[in-house]
Scaffold this motif. Structure first.
Motif, short mmCIF file in Angstrom:
data_model
loop_
_atom_site.label_atom_id
_atom_site.label_comp_id
_atom_site.label_asym_id
_atom_site.label_seq_id
_atom_site.Cartn_x
_atom_site.Cartn_y
_atom_site.Cartn_z
N UNK A 81 82.47 14.64 74.58
CA UNK A 81 81.43 13.61 74.66
C UNK A 81 81.45 12.73 73.43
N UNK A 82 81.82 13.29 72.29
CA UNK A 82 81.94 12.49 71.06
C UNK A 82 83.06 11.47 71.20
N UNK A 83 84.13 11.82 71.91
CA UNK A 83 85.21 10.85 72.17
C UNK A 83 84.69 9.71 73.04
N UNK A 84 83.93 10.05 74.08
CA UNK A 84 83.35 9.03 74.95
C UNK A 84 82.48 8.09 74.13
N UNK A 85 81.62 8.68 73.32
CA UNK A 85 80.71 7.89 72.50
C UNK A 85 81.46 7.00 71.52
N UNK A 120 86.74 11.16 81.96
CA UNK A 120 87.37 12.15 82.83
C UNK A 120 87.53 13.49 82.11
N UNK A 121 87.93 13.46 80.85
CA UNK A 121 88.09 14.69 80.07
C UNK A 121 86.75 15.40 79.91
N UNK A 122 85.71 14.65 79.61
CA UNK A 122 84.38 15.25 79.46
C UNK A 122 83.90 15.81 80.78
N UNK A 123 84.16 15.11 81.86
CA UNK A 123 83.75 15.54 83.19
C UNK A 123 84.39 16.88 83.55
N UNK A 153 90.81 -0.51 75.81
CA UNK A 153 89.62 0.30 75.48
C UNK A 153 88.94 0.82 76.74
N UNK A 154 88.92 0.02 77.79
CA UNK A 154 88.36 0.48 79.06
C UNK A 154 89.15 1.68 79.58
N UNK A 155 90.46 1.64 79.43
CA UNK A 155 91.31 2.77 79.84
C UNK A 155 90.96 4.02 79.03
N UNK A 156 90.77 3.86 77.72
CA UNK A 156 90.43 5.01 76.88
C UNK A 156 89.04 5.57 77.23
N UNK A 157 88.11 4.68 77.54
CA UNK A 157 86.78 5.14 77.95
C UNK A 157 86.89 5.92 79.25
N UNK A 214 79.62 17.81 64.44
CA UNK A 214 81.07 17.75 64.60
C UNK A 214 81.72 17.64 63.22
N UNK A 215 82.65 18.54 62.94
CA UNK A 215 83.39 18.50 61.68
C UNK A 215 82.78 19.32 60.56
#
Length: 193
Positions: free
Chosen positions: A53-57, A87-90, A78-82, A183-184
């Motif tokens: 979720x941190x990646x999504x954010x 998908x990864x978070x899902x 950036x839309x592709x990365x979002x 995180x971290x």
């Protein structure tokens, strides 16, 4: 005379700060309690979801920050990365949700917090699915200007869902007395366990 006034001012500051300094010195920092294997498994699943979720954010923040200056091609990227991070978070939601659902609660407070937290997964799952669908469609060549115009509006609902999930996760960890580190952050240096 000036010296006397400055000494008086310093003395008054020291007197005013004394209670807070004494309170800070009297604060007891206890090490984290040892977690059971079930608690470790629960925390690990929730941390894995939190990290995705941190990646999504992060990608959403980049999109919102730079949408005016970024080229259309970069916006599509950036839309592709979002979309990929949603998908990864899902994929991590069912694991974390199962761990929360099956974790044995010891008190009524824990049970109430568990039930409240499980409701958050429904909204989070829906937002991540919508994010994946919307931004996969927007990650096509020629969609950069459309993203520039509407990308931030699409991200607002997602960001609210992420913030709501984070607050509820904090409350859940607190009810179970499980340490929840940002995180971290490393482990508590006072924890010898």
């Amino acid at each position: 005379m000036k010296s006397l006034l400055s000494r008086s001012a310093v003395l008054m500051l020291l007197v005013a700060a004394a209670p807070s300094m004494a309170a800070a010195q009297a604060t007891v920092i206890r090490p984290d309690r040892a977690l059971s294997p079930d608690e470790i498994e629960l925390r690990s699943a929730m941390y894995q979801l939190r990290d995705t979720l941190a990646m999504v954010s992060g990608w959403a923040s980049r999109m919102q920050r730079d949408f005016r200056q970024t080229s259309p091609a970069a916006l599509v990227s950036r839309a592709r990365e979002i979309a990929l991070s949603c998908q990864a978070a899902l994929r991590n939601v069912p694991v974390a949700e199962r761990e929360v659902r099956t974790h044995a609660m010891k008190t009524r407070l824990e049970t109430a917090q568990q039930q409240q937290f499980l409701k958050v997964y429904v909204k989070l799952r829906a937002e991540l699915a919508d994010c994946s669908k919307t931004f996969s469609a927007m990650a096509q060549p020629g969609k950069g200007e459309e993203l520039r115009g509407y990308g931030n509006a699409w991200l607002e609902s997602l960001r609210e869902a992420l913030q709501h999930y984070s607050r509820e996760a904090d409350d859940f960890f607190s009810a179970l007395r499980i340490p929840n580190r940002p995180l971290g952050a490393g482990p508590n240096p006072l924890n010898k366990g």
